[in-house]
Design an enzyme around this catalytic site. Sequence first.
Site, PDB file in Angstrom:
ATOM      1  N   GLY A  18      39.835  50.516  37.465  1.00 34.07           N
ATOM      2  CA  GLY A  18      38.878  50.487  38.573  1.00 34.07           C
ATOM      3  C   GLY A  18      38.367  49.088  38.861  1.00 34.07           C
ATOM      4  N   CYS A  19      38.062  48.347  37.813  1.00 35.54           N
ATOM      5  CA  CYS A  19      37.535  46.988  37.995  1.00 35.54           C
ATOM      6  C   CYS A  19      38.604  46.060  38.570  1.00 35.54           C
ATOM      7  CB  CYS A  19      36.983  46.459  36.685  1.00 35.54           C
ATOM      8  SG  CYS A  19      35.563  47.423  36.096  1.00 35.54           S
ATOM      9  N   THR A  20      39.854  46.284  38.186  1.00 42.61           N
ATOM     10  CA  THR A  20      40.952  45.492  38.745  1.00 42.61           C
ATOM     11  C   THR A  20      41.105  45.797  40.226  1.00 42.61           C
ATOM     12  OG1 THR A  20      42.087  45.381  36.620  1.00 42.61           O
ATOM     13  CG2 THR A  20      43.440  45.037  38.605  1.00 42.61           C
TER      14      THR A  20
END
Length: 158
Positions: A48-50
């Site tokens: 998700g952060c990527t």
Amino acid sequence: MTAPDRLTPGDPAPEFSLPTDTGDTLTLADLRGRRVILYAYPAAMTPGCTKQACDFRDSLASLQAAGFEVVGISPDKPEKLAKFRARDAITFPLVSDVDKAVLTAYGAYGEKQMYGRTVTGVIRSTFVIDADGKVERALYNVKATGHVAKLRRDLGLD
């Protein structure tokens, strides 16, 4: 730990001086005179952060053309942030808040719901800070996917 105090439009943005992925130090004062999108994310190199970082990366030119600087903040160490930047060609500063003091000051660290349980961690959040250092928008519990597109619409960029 209880739910963190949240910022609201008009509040002064909490100052910070944090190490970056490049070994430099970035302060909010360094960015004075420009509008800043500061986004808080839980952990570099997670799916998700990527996705979120790559969405900001892919929108960076148009955000900068509209007068915005983008900065990502997480509790990751600078070395991990450097790997994240290199792996995913991140083109904006990533700052490290290992002790979570700045995340807490922004209301982006504390109790949150995750898979039906109450846990303590980084609350995925985005802050739009005006050129004078005041909060224009404070968005909490944002989604990793689709958030940048929604932010762009909300800012009148699309």
